[in-house]
Every structure is written in structure tokens, then in C-alpha cells.
Design a protein around this motif. Structure first.
Motif, PDB file in Angstrom:
ATOM      1  N   UNK A 186       0.851  -1.180   0.000  1.00 42.55           N
ATOM      2  CA  UNK A 186       0.000   0.000   0.000  1.00 42.55           C
ATOM      3  C   UNK A 186       0.893   1.238   0.000  1.00 42.55           C
ATOM      4  N   UNK A 187       0.591   2.192  -0.870  1.00 44.90           N
ATOM      5  CA  UNK A 187       1.371   3.422  -0.960  1.00 44.90           C
ATOM      6  C   UNK A 187       0.552   4.575  -0.388  1.00 44.90           C
ATOM      7  N   UNK A 188       1.148   5.302   0.555  1.00 42.30           N
ATOM      8  CA  UNK A 188       0.484   6.459   1.155  1.00 42.30           C
ATOM      9  C   UNK A 188       1.431   7.643   1.159  1.00 42.30           C
ATOM     10  N   UNK A 189       0.854   8.835   1.068  1.00 40.71           N
ATOM     11  CA  UNK A 189       1.659  10.045   1.115  1.00 40.71           C
ATOM     12  C   UNK A 189       2.300  10.195   2.496  1.00 40.71           C
ATOM     13  N   UNK A 190       3.468  10.845   2.519  1.00 34.19           N
ATOM     14  CA  UNK A 190       4.222  11.002   3.767  1.00 34.19           C
ATOM     15  C   UNK A 190       4.547  12.477   3.993  1.00 34.19           C
ATOM     16  N   UNK A 191       3.583  13.258   4.472  1.00 36.01           N
ATOM     17  CA  UNK A 191       3.857  14.680   4.712  1.00 36.01           C
ATOM     18  C   UNK A 191       4.975  14.865   5.724  1.00 36.01           C
ATOM     19  N   UNK A 218      -7.213  -2.662   9.693  1.00 36.64           N
ATOM     20  CA  UNK A 218      -8.279  -2.829   8.703  1.00 36.64           C
ATOM     21  C   UNK A 218      -7.908  -3.670   7.482  1.00 36.64           C
ATOM     22  N   UNK A 219      -6.637  -3.806   7.173  1.00 37.79           N
ATOM     23  CA  UNK A 219      -6.265  -4.448   5.914  1.00 37.79           C
ATOM     24  C   UNK A 219      -5.843  -5.900   6.062  1.00 37.79           C
ATOM     25  N   UNK A 220      -5.813  -6.427   7.262  1.00 40.86           N
ATOM     26  CA  UNK A 220      -5.574  -7.852   7.429  1.00 40.86           C
ATOM     27  C   UNK A 220      -4.106  -8.245   7.378  1.00 40.86           C
ATOM     28  N   UNK A 221      -3.860  -9.509   7.681  1.00 39.23           N
ATOM     29  CA  UNK A 221      -2.500 -10.031   7.785  1.00 39.23           C
ATOM     30  C   UNK A 221      -1.767  -9.978   6.447  1.00 39.23           C
ATOM     31  N   UNK A 222      -2.488 -10.182   5.346  1.00 37.64           N
ATOM     32  CA  UNK A 222      -1.840 -10.214   4.028  1.00 37.64           C
ATOM     33  C   UNK A 222      -1.086  -8.928   3.723  1.00 37.64           C
ATOM     34  N   UNK A 223      -1.479  -7.811   4.370  1.00 38.72           N
ATOM     35  CA  UNK A 223      -0.806  -6.535   4.126  1.00 38.72           C
ATOM     36  C   UNK A 223      -0.072  -6.031   5.371  1.00 38.72           C
ATOM     37  N   UNK A 224       0.230  -6.930   6.289  1.00 36.93           N
ATOM     38  CA  UNK A 224       1.010  -6.549   7.469  1.00 36.93           C
ATOM     39  C   UNK A 224       2.401  -6.092   7.054  1.00 36.93           C
ATOM     40  N   UNK A 225       2.836  -4.970   7.610  1.00 38.47           N
ATOM     41  CA  UNK A 225       4.183  -4.447   7.387  1.00 38.47           C
ATOM     42  C   UNK A 225       4.438  -4.124   5.916  1.00 38.47           C
ATOM     43  N   UNK A 226       3.368  -3.753   5.191  1.00 38.41           N
ATOM     44  CA  UNK A 226       3.502  -3.506   3.757  1.00 38.41           C
ATOM     45  C   UNK A 226       2.926  -2.145   3.351  1.00 38.41           C
ATOM     46  N   UNK A 227       3.119  -1.165   4.209  1.00 36.99           N
ATOM     47  CA  UNK A 227       2.747   0.205   3.884  1.00 36.99           C
ATOM     48  C   UNK A 227       4.012   0.977   3.533  1.00 36.99           C
ATOM     49  N   UNK A 228       4.000   1.587   2.356  1.00 35.41           N
ATOM     50  CA  UNK A 228       5.133   2.389   1.896  1.00 35.41           C
ATOM     51  C   UNK A 228       4.739   3.863   1.963  1.00 35.41           C
ATOM     52  N   UNK A 258       8.555   7.084  -8.299  1.00 38.11           N
ATOM     53  CA  UNK A 258       9.943   6.637  -8.226  1.00 38.11           C
ATOM     54  C   UNK A 258      10.087   5.233  -7.650  1.00 38.11           C
ATOM     55  N   UNK A 259       8.982   4.637  -7.202  1.00 38.21           N
ATOM     56  CA  UNK A 259       9.041   3.284  -6.665  1.00 38.21           C
ATOM     57  C   UNK A 259       9.352   2.294  -7.784  1.00 38.21           C
ATOM     58  N   UNK A 260      10.086   1.257  -7.416  1.00 36.46           N
ATOM     59  CA  UNK A 260      10.416   0.213  -8.386  1.00 36.46           C
ATOM     60  C   UNK A 260       9.430  -0.934  -8.232  1.00 36.46           C
ATOM     61  N   UNK A 261       8.770  -1.294  -9.320  1.00 37.84           N
ATOM     62  CA  UNK A 261       7.812  -2.390  -9.262  1.00 37.84           C
ATOM     63  C   UNK A 261       7.240  -2.699 -10.626  1.00 37.84           C
ATOM     64  N   UNK A 262       6.317  -3.649 -10.661  1.00 39.80           N
ATOM     65  CA  UNK A 262       5.741  -4.100 -11.930  1.00 39.80           C
ATOM     66  C   UNK A 262       4.397  -3.461 -12.237  1.00 39.80           C
ATOM     67  N   UNK A 263       3.575  -3.254 -11.196  1.00 36.62           N
ATOM     68  CA  UNK A 263       2.250  -2.676 -11.381  1.00 36.62           C
ATOM     69  C   UNK A 263       1.992  -1.623 -10.308  1.00 36.62           C
ATOM     70  N   UNK A 264       1.141  -0.659 -10.664  1.00 33.75           N
ATOM     71  CA  UNK A 264       0.642   0.288  -9.684  1.00 33.75           C
ATOM     72  C   UNK A 264      -0.813   0.606 -10.005  1.00 33.75           C
ATOM     73  N   UNK A 265      -1.655   0.470  -8.986  1.00 35.47           N
ATOM     74  CA  UNK A 265      -3.046   0.903  -9.113  1.00 35.47           C
ATOM     75  C   UNK A 265      -3.120   2.287  -8.489  1.00 35.47           C
ATOM     76  N   UNK A 266      -3.363   3.289  -9.323  1.00 40.08           N
ATOM     77  CA  UNK A 266      -3.279   4.674  -8.890  1.00 40.08           C
ATOM     78  C   UNK A 266      -4.538   5.429  -9.307  1.00 40.08           C
ATOM     79  N   UNK A 267      -4.848   6.540  -8.617  1.00 42.83           N
ATOM     80  CA  UNK A 267      -6.040   7.319  -8.966  1.00 42.83           C
ATOM     81  C   UNK A 267      -5.877   8.105 -10.251  1.00 42.83           C
ATOM     82  N   UNK A 268      -4.638   8.270 -10.729  1.00 41.25           N
ATOM     83  CA  UNK A 268      -4.376   8.988 -11.971  1.00 41.25           C
ATOM     84  C   UNK A 268      -3.073   8.459 -12.547  1.00 41.25           C
ATOM     85  N   UNK A 269      -2.827   8.801 -13.801  1.00 41.59           N
ATOM     86  CA  UNK A 269      -1.590   8.366 -14.444  1.00 41.59           C
ATOM     87  C   UNK A 269      -0.401   8.819 -13.612  1.00 41.59           C
TER      88      UNK A 269
END
Length: 327
Positions: free
Chosen positions: A246-251, A268-278, A285-296
Motif C-alpha cells: 500500500x502506498x500512502x503520502x508522507x507529509x 483494517x487491511x488484514x494479515x496479508x498486508x502486514x508491514x507492507x505500507x510504503x 519513483x518506486x520500483x515495481x511491476x504494477x501500480x493501481x493509482x487514482x491517476x496516471x
């Protein structure tokens, strides 16, 4: 029993899993049966645990020496024993590290009936003060050799009214995870909380690196903090396929917000997403294969799926897309 739709033939395929049952249970426990259904490609060992703790730990160590299990899973009393089986990857579900005092706290002295049939035909036993003291004594050997361990995860139900050893576990191991459930490993706990952890261990043992996917937090929750329709179903589906984050803004001027996001995700997000907030102000600038984002997200090296507009206006449409991509 878990349904056919939750069976994962490839999970721990060709491996051995030792399941250590809880207090007054047996090798024919429902949890052991569910693990065999969940992972038909692996061998699940589940012996009847002797009543006397010294005999129990000796037997379990002998089984490990002979069978070399790839993973040990223990629930409650079984989690306490599993912690002492050093050198193996282990998952402890609501481990009863203080079982001696738990017996007294819950008035468990006297006749105890077994919850499921045992191979030796025993139907009940007497919990005497002497036996209770044996349990108190065995717990003094917990956490005695953590330096030589495999990977150890602790799963702790938020609504467990029998034992609460989260803080004790966390003082010795880093992978302490809370889940939405009680003391017993029912079908929901196995499907939604235990399965992701088994998958992480299986991937690590196999050297398997899944494709990395990021999901922006605003694609998961409404402004009022509630999950979007079908978001949880979609996240669990994606977590079974990808290395999901999960990607969240970091003010930079609001550390409290960052802590609140991590706490919210944990609850709220369950064990499958434990310790997986970026937390980042530059998701492109994140390195990865896919991103689900609200805009391009210009600059992201992978594939961006724009959420909120056709063809992905809802999570149901995203789920359908990935179900077709990974039938």
C-alpha cells in the motif's frame, strides 16, 4: 471445513508441515484437517501430544529430528511447544506461553475431556495441581535459544479471551502480528490470516520473487476512512498473486499522520498486508511491476492501472481483470 475455492495445491507442495495442536485436542483436530484441505500438495503431520509436558516436548523434538519438517505451526499450547523447536520456520497462533497460570485463571483443574478423538483412545484426563505445575515449569524454557532460530511469526487474535502473550512474544521476536479473530484457528483465521504467512514462508524457502504491485491508499478507502466496496476482497486476491504494498503520502511536517496510516492499515487491511505500507511523496519513483493509482503516474517504470475511470471504475472490475489474467 474450508471450501474448495480456498484450496491451494501449490502451497508448500512437496514439503512437510508439522502441526502442534492445542490443549485437550488431538491429531484429529479440525485445524489439522483444514490444513490438509488447504495444502493438498504437502504432508501435514499431526501427532497426539502427550499430557505431560516433558514427554510432549521430547516427542516433538524426536519427530523433528526424524521428519525434518519444512514448517511448524502451533496453536495455543501447541504454539508454546513450537516456540521451543528451534531451528525451524514456525508460525505460532495465540501461543500459550503462560499456560500454567492460564490453567488456574480459567479454573481448569479437575476432569478435562478431549475435544477430538485420540489414537490412544483416551477420552479425558485429570488436571491436578502437580500437572499444572509441570505446565508452569515447561514455560520457563520458552525463548531460551532464539538466536539460532528459523523465521518465527506470531499471530495474535484481537478478541482472544483465553491468552494474551503478544507483548511477551514481541519482546523476543520481530514478527508479531495481530489478526481479526479470537483464540481458536477457525476457518476464517486459516483463510485470511494464516494462509498469507504460510505463503511468505513458502516463497522464501523456494527463493520465489513475485511481481511487485503497489496500490495507492486513496484507491482503498473513502474520505470517512471506510473501505471502498469490494476493496478488501480485491486486496486479498492481489496479495495471493503479487508482492503487494500500500502506498500512502508522507507529509514531512506531520509524523502523526504517518503513524495513523500504519495503525489504520494494521487494523483494517488484514494479515496479508502486514508491514507492507510504503510512505512516500514520490510514488512514481518506486520500483515495481504494477501500480493501481487514482491517476496516471508519469515516471513509474511499471504498468499503471488508473482506478476510478473505465475500465477500472470499481474494485469489482479490477478483480475481474486479474481473475482473467490469473485464472
Amino acid at each position: 471445513m474450508i471450501g474448495q475455492e480456498h484450496v491451494i495445491p501449490s502451497l508448500m507442495s512437496g514439503k512437510k508441515v508439522l502441526y502442534v495442536h492445542g490443549f485437550a485436542s488431538s491429531g484429529k483436530s479440525g485445524t489439522a484437517a483444514n490444513l490438509r484441505l488447504l495444502m493438498p500438495g504437502c504432508e501435514v503431520l499431526c501427532p497426539d501430544i502427550p499430557i505431560h509436558p516433558a514427554e510432549a516436548i521430547d516427542m516433538l523434538r524426536s519427530i523433528c529430528s526424524e521428519q525434518h519438517p519444512d514448517l511448524i505451526i502451533g496453536t495455543s499450547m501447541g504454539g508454546m511447544y513450537a516456540e521451543m523447536l528451534h531451528g525451524y520456520d514456525r508460525i505460532l497462533i495465540n501461543p500459550a506461553f503462560e499456560i500454567g497460570s492460564t490453567i488456574l485463571k480459567h479454573n481448569m483443574l479437575g476432569k478435562i475431556e478431549f475435544y477430538s478423538p485420540r489414537a490412544d483412545g483416551m477420552k479425558d484426563f485429570m488436571m491436578t495441581r502437580q500437572l499444572q505445575e509441570e505446565y508452569a515449569e515447561i514455560t520457563r524454557h520458552c525463548f531460551s535459544n532464539t538466536a539460532s532460530d528459523g523465521v518465527v511469526y506470531g499471530l495474535f487474535g484481537r478478541h482472544d479471551d483465553m491468552v494474551d502473550t503478544y507483548d511477551l512474544f514481541a519482546s523476543h521476536y520481530s514478527n508479531a502480528i495481530r489478526f481479526d479473530g479470537g483464540h481458536h484457528a477457525d476457518d476464517s483465521v486459516i483463510i485470511h490470516s494464516l494462509t498469507p504467512v504460510i505463503r511468505w514462508i513458502d516463497d522464501r524457502q523456494n527463493g520465489r520473487q513475485r511481481e511487485v504491485m503497489y496500490v495507492c491508499l486513496e484507491n482503498v478507502i473513502r474520505r470517512n476512512g471506510l473501505l471502498l466496496p469490494s476493496a478488501m476482497k480485491g486486496l486479498e486476491r492481489l496479495a495471493a498473486i503479487y508482492d503487494l504494498h500500500i502506498v500512502a503520502m508522507a507529509p514531512t511536517n506531520n509524523a502523526d499522520y504517518c503513524r495513523e496510516v500504519v495503525t489504520w492499515a494494521d487494523e483494517h487491511l488484514g494479515v496479508a498486508l502486514w508491514n507492507r505500507v510504503v510512505m512516500t511523496n514520490h510514488p512514481a519513483l518506486l520500483y515495481g511491476d504494477f501500480m493501481i493509482a487514482p491517476a496516471a503516474n508519469d515516471g513509474f517504470i511499471g504498468t499503471v492501472l488508473t482506478f476510478g475511470q473505465p475500465p477500472f471504475k470499481t474494485w469489482d472490475e479490477l478483480i475481474e481483470y486479474f481473475d482473467r489474467l490469473h485464472p
